[in-house]
Write an enzyme that holds these catalytic residues in place. Sequence first.
Site, mmCIF file in Angstrom:
data_model
loop_
_atom_site.group_PDB
_atom_site.id
_atom_site.type_symbol
_atom_site.label_atom_id
_atom_site.label_comp_id
_atom_site.label_asym_id
_atom_site.label_seq_id
_atom_site.Cartn_x
_atom_site.Cartn_y
_atom_site.Cartn_z
ATOM 1 N N LYS A 189 11.219 67.813 73.424
ATOM 2 C CA LYS A 189 11.020 66.357 73.508
ATOM 3 C C LYS A 189 9.548 65.997 73.336
ATOM 4 C CE LYS A 189 12.120 62.015 74.473
ATOM 5 N NZ LYS A 189 10.945 61.368 75.021
ATOM 6 N N GLU A 196 6.891 61.253 66.611
ATOM 7 C CA GLU A 196 7.100 59.808 66.685
ATOM 8 C C GLU A 196 5.783 59.059 66.495
ATOM 9 O OE1 GLU A 196 7.576 57.287 70.573
ATOM 10 O OE2 GLU A 196 9.504 58.229 70.088
#
Length: 331
Positions: A189, A196
Amino acid sequence: MQLGMVGLGRMGSNMTRRLMRGGHHLVVSDLSADAVKQLAGEGAGGASSLEDLVGKLKTPRAVWVMVPAGGATEQTVQSLAQHMQAGDTIIDGGNSYFKDDVRRAGQLKGKGIHYVDVGTSGGVWGLDRGYCMMIGGPDEAVQRLDPIFKTLAPGKGDIPRTPGREKLAGTAEDGYIHCGPSGSGHFVKMVHNGIEYGIMQAYAEGFDIFKNATSKDLPADIRYDLNLPDIAEVWRRGSVVSSWLLDLTAMALTENPTLSEYEGYVQDSGEGRWTIQAAIEEAVPAEVLTAALYVRFRSRQQHTFAEKMLSAMRQKFGGHVEAGAAKNKSA
Protein backbone atom coordinates in the site's frame (compact mmCIF):
# COMPACT_ATOMS: atom_id res chain seq x y z
CA MET A 1 -19.04 -12.90 11.21
CA GLN A 2 -18.47 -10.74 14.29
CA LEU A 3 -15.91 -7.92 14.21
CA GLY A 4 -14.91 -5.01 16.40
CA MET A 5 -14.22 -1.66 14.69
CA VAL A 6 -12.17 0.99 16.45
CA GLY A 7 -12.24 4.38 14.74
CA LEU A 8 -15.36 5.71 13.06
CA GLY A 9 -13.95 8.41 10.81
CA ARG A 10 -14.67 8.75 7.09
CA MET A 11 -13.46 5.25 6.24
CA GLY A 12 -14.09 3.37 9.48
CA SER A 13 -17.76 4.33 9.60
CA ASN A 14 -18.40 3.42 5.97
CA MET A 15 -16.51 0.14 6.29
CA THR A 16 -18.75 -0.65 9.26
CA ARG A 17 -21.83 0.09 7.17
CA ARG A 18 -20.63 -2.03 4.25
CA LEU A 19 -19.92 -4.95 6.55
CA MET A 20 -23.34 -4.68 8.20
CA ARG A 21 -24.95 -4.60 4.76
CA GLY A 22 -23.12 -7.88 4.13
CA GLY A 23 -24.65 -9.51 7.19
CA HIS A 24 -21.75 -9.17 9.64
CA HIS A 25 -22.23 -8.10 13.26
CA LEU A 26 -20.15 -5.07 14.25
CA VAL A 27 -19.26 -3.75 17.69
CA VAL A 28 -17.89 -0.23 17.41
CA SER A 29 -15.81 2.18 19.48
CA ASP A 30 -14.62 5.74 18.93
CA LEU A 31 -13.43 8.72 20.95
CA SER A 32 -16.64 10.42 19.83
CA ALA A 33 -19.67 9.11 21.69
CA ASP A 34 -21.86 10.66 18.99
CA ALA A 35 -20.12 8.59 16.29
CA VAL A 36 -20.76 5.42 18.28
CA LYS A 37 -24.38 6.43 18.84
CA GLN A 38 -24.85 7.07 15.11
CA LEU A 39 -23.62 3.59 14.10
CA ALA A 40 -25.47 1.95 16.97
CA GLY A 41 -28.63 3.54 15.59
CA GLU A 42 -27.88 1.83 12.27
CA GLY A 43 -27.53 -1.61 13.82
CA ALA A 44 -24.03 -1.86 15.26
CA GLY A 45 -23.30 -2.72 18.86
CA GLY A 46 -21.91 0.27 20.70
CA ALA A 47 -18.98 0.12 23.12
CA SER A 48 -17.96 2.74 25.68
CA SER A 49 -14.29 1.73 25.76
CA LEU A 50 -11.80 -0.68 24.21
CA GLU A 51 -12.23 -3.00 27.19
CA ASP A 52 -15.99 -2.87 26.74
CA LEU A 53 -15.62 -3.60 23.02
CA VAL A 54 -13.40 -6.63 23.59
CA GLY A 55 -15.78 -7.89 26.26
CA LYS A 56 -18.70 -7.83 23.81
CA LEU A 57 -16.91 -10.02 21.24
CA LYS A 58 -16.91 -13.79 21.18
CA THR A 59 -13.62 -15.69 21.01
CA PRO A 60 -11.62 -15.90 18.88
CA ARG A 61 -12.02 -12.13 18.65
CA ALA A 62 -11.05 -9.89 15.76
CA VAL A 63 -10.75 -6.12 16.10
CA TRP A 64 -10.12 -3.79 13.16
CA VAL A 65 -8.22 -0.59 14.04
CA MET A 66 -9.01 2.34 11.74
CA VAL A 67 -7.37 5.33 13.44
CA PRO A 68 -4.64 7.74 12.25
CA ALA A 69 -1.23 6.12 11.71
CA GLY A 70 1.47 6.75 14.27
CA GLY A 71 0.87 7.34 17.94
CA ALA A 72 -2.89 6.82 17.81
CA THR A 73 -2.53 3.40 16.18
CA GLU A 74 0.31 2.39 18.50
CA GLN A 75 -1.65 3.31 21.60
CA THR A 76 -4.80 1.56 20.35
CA VAL A 77 -3.01 -1.66 19.45
CA GLN A 78 -1.18 -1.82 22.78
CA SER A 79 -4.37 -1.08 24.71
CA LEU A 80 -6.32 -3.75 22.85
CA ALA A 81 -3.56 -6.28 23.46
CA GLN A 82 -3.99 -5.83 27.22
CA HIS A 83 -7.57 -7.08 26.98
CA MET A 84 -7.22 -9.76 24.29
CA GLN A 85 -5.97 -13.33 24.52
CA ALA A 86 -4.22 -16.03 22.50
CA GLY A 87 -6.04 -16.79 19.26
CA ASP A 88 -7.46 -13.27 18.91
CA THR A 89 -6.52 -10.99 16.02
CA ILE A 90 -5.78 -7.27 15.79
CA ILE A 91 -6.12 -5.79 12.31
CA ASP A 92 -4.49 -2.47 11.43
CA GLY A 93 -6.31 -1.06 8.40
CA GLY A 94 -4.75 2.41 8.48
CA ASN A 95 -1.63 3.69 6.76
CA SER A 96 0.99 2.47 9.23
CA TYR A 97 4.69 2.23 8.42
CA PHE A 98 5.39 -1.41 7.53
CA LYS A 99 8.38 -1.64 9.89
CA ASP A 100 6.06 -0.75 12.78
CA ASP A 101 3.85 -3.67 11.71
CA VAL A 102 6.79 -6.07 11.87
CA ARG A 103 7.67 -4.85 15.38
CA ARG A 104 4.09 -5.02 16.66
CA ALA A 105 3.52 -8.45 15.14
CA GLY A 106 6.61 -9.72 16.94
CA GLN A 107 5.44 -8.28 20.25
CA LEU A 108 1.95 -9.75 19.96
CA LYS A 109 3.17 -13.14 18.79
CA GLY A 110 4.62 -13.72 22.24
CA LYS A 111 1.09 -13.40 23.64
CA GLY A 112 -0.39 -15.63 20.95
CA ILE A 113 -2.28 -12.71 19.42
CA HIS A 114 -2.31 -12.49 15.63
CA TYR A 115 -1.51 -9.19 13.95
CA VAL A 116 -2.75 -8.46 10.42
CA ASP A 117 -1.86 -5.33 8.48
CA VAL A 118 -4.27 -4.27 5.74
CA GLY A 119 -3.38 -1.53 3.28
CA THR A 120 -6.81 -0.17 2.40
CA SER A 121 -7.63 1.95 -0.65
CA GLY A 122 -11.06 3.28 -1.49
CA GLY A 123 -11.42 6.53 0.38
CA VAL A 124 -14.81 8.11 0.91
CA TRP A 125 -16.28 6.17 -2.03
CA GLY A 126 -15.64 2.72 -0.56
CA LEU A 127 -19.08 2.23 0.93
CA ASP A 128 -20.55 1.63 -2.53
CA ARG A 129 -17.44 0.91 -4.63
CA GLY A 130 -15.75 -1.37 -2.13
CA TYR A 131 -12.20 -1.29 -0.80
CA CYS A 132 -9.07 -2.59 -2.50
CA MET A 133 -7.04 -4.37 0.19
CA MET A 134 -3.41 -5.47 0.42
CA ILE A 135 -3.04 -7.83 3.38
CA GLY A 136 -0.05 -8.96 5.43
CA GLY A 137 -0.02 -11.45 8.27
CA PRO A 138 -0.08 -15.12 9.25
CA ASP A 139 -2.00 -17.49 6.98
CA GLU A 140 -4.25 -18.81 9.75
CA ALA A 141 -5.56 -15.39 10.73
CA VAL A 142 -5.94 -14.08 7.19
CA GLN A 143 -7.87 -17.17 6.10
CA ARG A 144 -10.23 -16.94 9.08
CA LEU A 145 -10.95 -13.29 8.25
CA ASP A 146 -11.63 -13.96 4.57
CA PRO A 147 -15.42 -13.37 4.89
CA ILE A 148 -14.65 -9.86 6.17
CA PHE A 149 -12.25 -9.08 3.34
CA LYS A 150 -14.60 -10.52 0.74
CA THR A 151 -17.46 -8.29 1.91
CA LEU A 152 -15.34 -5.14 2.01
CA ALA A 153 -13.75 -5.78 -1.40
CA PRO A 154 -15.30 -4.48 -4.64
CA GLY A 155 -15.72 -7.95 -6.17
CA LYS A 156 -15.19 -8.72 -9.83
CA GLY A 157 -17.81 -6.23 -11.00
CA ASP A 158 -17.85 -5.43 -14.71
CA ILE A 159 -14.08 -5.00 -15.14
CA PRO A 160 -12.93 -7.06 -18.16
CA ARG A 161 -10.80 -10.03 -17.23
CA THR A 162 -7.06 -9.77 -17.88
CA PRO A 163 -6.24 -12.22 -20.72
CA GLY A 164 -4.80 -15.41 -19.25
CA ARG A 165 -6.07 -14.61 -15.77
CA GLU A 166 -8.59 -17.47 -15.94
CA LYS A 167 -5.64 -19.87 -15.47
CA LEU A 168 -4.67 -18.27 -12.15
CA ALA A 169 -6.21 -18.79 -8.73
CA GLY A 170 -6.51 -16.30 -5.90
CA THR A 171 -8.57 -13.31 -4.84
CA ALA A 172 -6.88 -10.52 -6.80
CA GLU A 173 -9.80 -10.24 -9.23
CA ASP A 174 -12.11 -9.68 -6.27
CA GLY A 175 -10.03 -6.70 -5.12
CA TYR A 176 -7.95 -8.10 -2.26
CA ILE A 177 -4.80 -10.17 -1.87
CA HIS A 178 -2.73 -11.74 0.89
CA CYS A 179 0.67 -10.24 0.06
CA GLY A 180 2.74 -12.20 2.58
CA PRO A 181 3.93 -12.00 6.20
CA SER A 182 3.45 -9.12 8.61
CA GLY A 183 4.25 -5.73 7.13
CA SER A 184 3.89 -6.81 3.51
CA GLY A 185 0.35 -5.45 3.19
CA HIS A 186 1.30 -1.96 4.27
CA PHE A 187 4.51 -2.18 2.21
CA VAL A 188 2.48 -2.75 -0.96
CA LYS A 189 0.00 0.00 0.00
CA MET A 190 2.92 2.35 0.71
CA VAL A 191 4.29 1.94 -2.81
CA HIS A 192 0.72 2.21 -4.18
CA ASN A 193 0.46 5.64 -2.57
CA GLY A 194 3.89 6.65 -3.84
CA ILE A 195 2.76 5.80 -7.37
CA GLU A 196 -0.46 7.72 -6.71
CA TYR A 197 1.64 10.82 -6.02
CA GLY A 198 3.33 10.46 -9.40
CA ILE A 199 0.11 9.93 -11.37
CA MET A 200 -1.56 12.89 -9.70
CA GLN A 201 1.46 15.07 -10.38
CA ALA A 202 1.44 14.13 -14.07
CA TYR A 203 -2.22 15.12 -14.45
CA ALA A 204 -1.66 18.31 -12.47
CA GLU A 205 1.30 19.44 -14.58
CA GLY A 206 -0.46 18.62 -17.85
CA PHE A 207 -3.53 20.66 -16.98
CA ASP A 208 -1.34 23.49 -15.74
CA ILE A 209 0.20 23.60 -19.22
CA PHE A 210 -3.30 23.74 -20.71
CA LYS A 211 -4.32 26.55 -18.36
CA ASN A 212 -1.29 28.63 -19.31
CA ALA A 213 -1.68 28.09 -23.06
CA THR A 214 -3.24 31.59 -23.20
CA SER A 215 -0.07 33.25 -21.89
CA LYS A 216 0.69 36.64 -23.43
CA ASP A 217 4.30 35.52 -23.63
CA LEU A 218 3.31 33.12 -26.41
CA PRO A 219 2.96 34.14 -30.06
CA ALA A 220 -0.68 34.97 -30.77
CA ASP A 221 -1.08 32.16 -33.30
CA ILE A 222 -0.24 29.45 -30.76
CA ARG A 223 -2.29 30.76 -27.86
CA TYR A 224 -5.14 28.39 -27.05
CA ASP A 225 -8.08 29.09 -24.78
CA LEU A 226 -8.79 25.45 -23.90
CA ASN A 227 -11.83 23.97 -22.20
CA LEU A 228 -10.28 22.00 -19.33
CA PRO A 229 -13.46 20.22 -18.19
CA ASP A 230 -14.01 18.97 -21.76
CA ILE A 231 -10.42 17.75 -22.07
CA ALA A 232 -10.69 15.80 -18.83
CA GLU A 233 -14.02 14.37 -19.96
CA VAL A 234 -12.88 13.28 -23.40
CA TRP A 235 -9.80 11.60 -21.93
CA ARG A 236 -12.10 9.52 -19.72
CA ARG A 237 -13.53 7.91 -22.84
CA GLY A 238 -11.15 5.62 -24.64
CA SER A 239 -7.89 7.39 -23.79
CA VAL A 240 -4.87 5.43 -22.58
CA VAL A 241 -4.53 7.87 -19.67
CA SER A 242 -8.05 7.26 -18.33
CA SER A 243 -8.29 6.33 -14.65
CA TRP A 244 -10.39 6.89 -11.53
CA LEU A 245 -8.13 9.81 -10.62
CA LEU A 246 -8.96 11.35 -13.99
CA ASP A 247 -12.66 10.74 -13.28
CA LEU A 248 -12.29 12.75 -10.07
CA THR A 249 -10.32 15.44 -11.90
CA ALA A 250 -13.11 15.76 -14.45
CA MET A 251 -15.62 16.04 -11.61
CA ALA A 252 -13.66 18.82 -9.90
CA LEU A 253 -13.17 20.78 -13.14
CA THR A 254 -16.83 20.46 -14.07
CA GLU A 255 -17.81 21.88 -10.69
CA ASN A 256 -15.37 24.79 -11.06
CA PRO A 257 -12.95 25.06 -14.03
CA THR A 258 -10.71 27.54 -12.15
CA LEU A 259 -10.58 25.46 -8.94
CA SER A 260 -10.77 28.79 -7.13
CA GLU A 261 -12.00 27.16 -3.91
CA TYR A 262 -8.64 25.42 -3.54
CA GLU A 263 -5.56 27.18 -2.23
CA GLY A 264 -3.07 24.63 -3.57
CA TYR A 265 -1.53 23.66 -0.23
CA VAL A 266 -0.87 19.92 -0.71
CA GLN A 267 -0.20 17.66 2.26
CA ASP A 268 1.56 14.31 2.13
CA SER A 269 0.26 11.53 4.35
CA GLY A 270 3.60 9.78 4.95
CA GLU A 271 3.52 6.92 2.48
CA GLY A 272 5.24 8.97 -0.22
CA ARG A 273 8.19 9.63 2.07
CA TRP A 274 8.35 5.99 3.15
CA THR A 275 8.28 4.86 -0.48
CA ILE A 276 11.31 7.01 -1.28
CA GLN A 277 13.06 5.72 1.84
CA ALA A 278 12.43 2.13 0.71
CA ALA A 279 13.81 3.00 -2.74
CA ILE A 280 16.95 4.38 -1.10
CA GLU A 281 17.37 1.25 1.04
CA GLU A 282 16.97 -0.94 -2.05
CA ALA A 283 19.13 1.34 -4.24
CA VAL A 284 16.24 1.63 -6.71
CA PRO A 285 16.02 4.88 -8.73
CA ALA A 286 12.60 6.51 -8.25
CA GLU A 287 12.96 9.89 -9.94
CA VAL A 288 9.28 10.55 -10.71
CA LEU A 289 7.98 9.56 -7.28
CA THR A 290 10.69 11.60 -5.54
CA ALA A 291 9.96 14.67 -7.64
CA ALA A 292 6.22 14.34 -6.96
CA LEU A 293 6.88 14.28 -3.21
CA TYR A 294 9.13 17.35 -3.39
CA VAL A 295 6.47 19.27 -5.30
CA ARG A 296 4.14 18.75 -2.35
CA PHE A 297 6.76 20.26 -0.06
CA ARG A 298 7.12 23.26 -2.36
CA SER A 299 3.35 23.72 -2.59
CA ARG A 300 3.35 24.85 1.03
CA GLN A 301 5.41 27.89 0.05
CA GLN A 302 3.87 28.92 -3.26
CA HIS A 303 0.85 27.66 -5.17
CA THR A 304 0.14 27.00 -8.85
CA PHE A 305 -2.90 25.75 -10.70
CA ALA A 306 -1.22 22.33 -10.68
CA GLU A 307 -1.21 22.32 -6.89
CA LYS A 308 -4.88 23.35 -6.84
CA MET A 309 -5.59 20.31 -9.01
CA LEU A 310 -3.62 18.03 -6.68
CA SER A 311 -5.58 19.39 -3.75
CA ALA A 312 -8.86 18.90 -5.62
CA MET A 313 -8.02 15.25 -6.37
CA ARG A 314 -7.13 14.58 -2.73
CA GLN A 315 -10.40 16.12 -1.61
CA LYS A 316 -12.41 14.10 -4.10
CA PHE A 317 -11.01 10.64 -3.37
CA GLY A 318 -10.24 10.95 0.32
CA GLY A 319 -12.17 13.91 1.65
CA HIS A 320 -8.87 15.57 2.58
CA VAL A 321 -9.28 19.23 3.54
CA GLU A 322 -6.44 21.65 2.86
CA ALA A 323 -4.49 22.69 5.94
CA GLY A 324 -5.11 26.34 5.14
CA ALA A 325 -8.83 25.78 4.63
CA ALA A 326 -9.13 23.90 7.91
CA LYS A 327 -7.30 26.70 9.71
CA ASN A 328 -9.54 29.35 8.21
CA LYS A 329 -12.64 27.35 9.08
CA SER A 330 -11.64 27.11 12.73
CA ALA A 331 -10.63 30.76 12.96
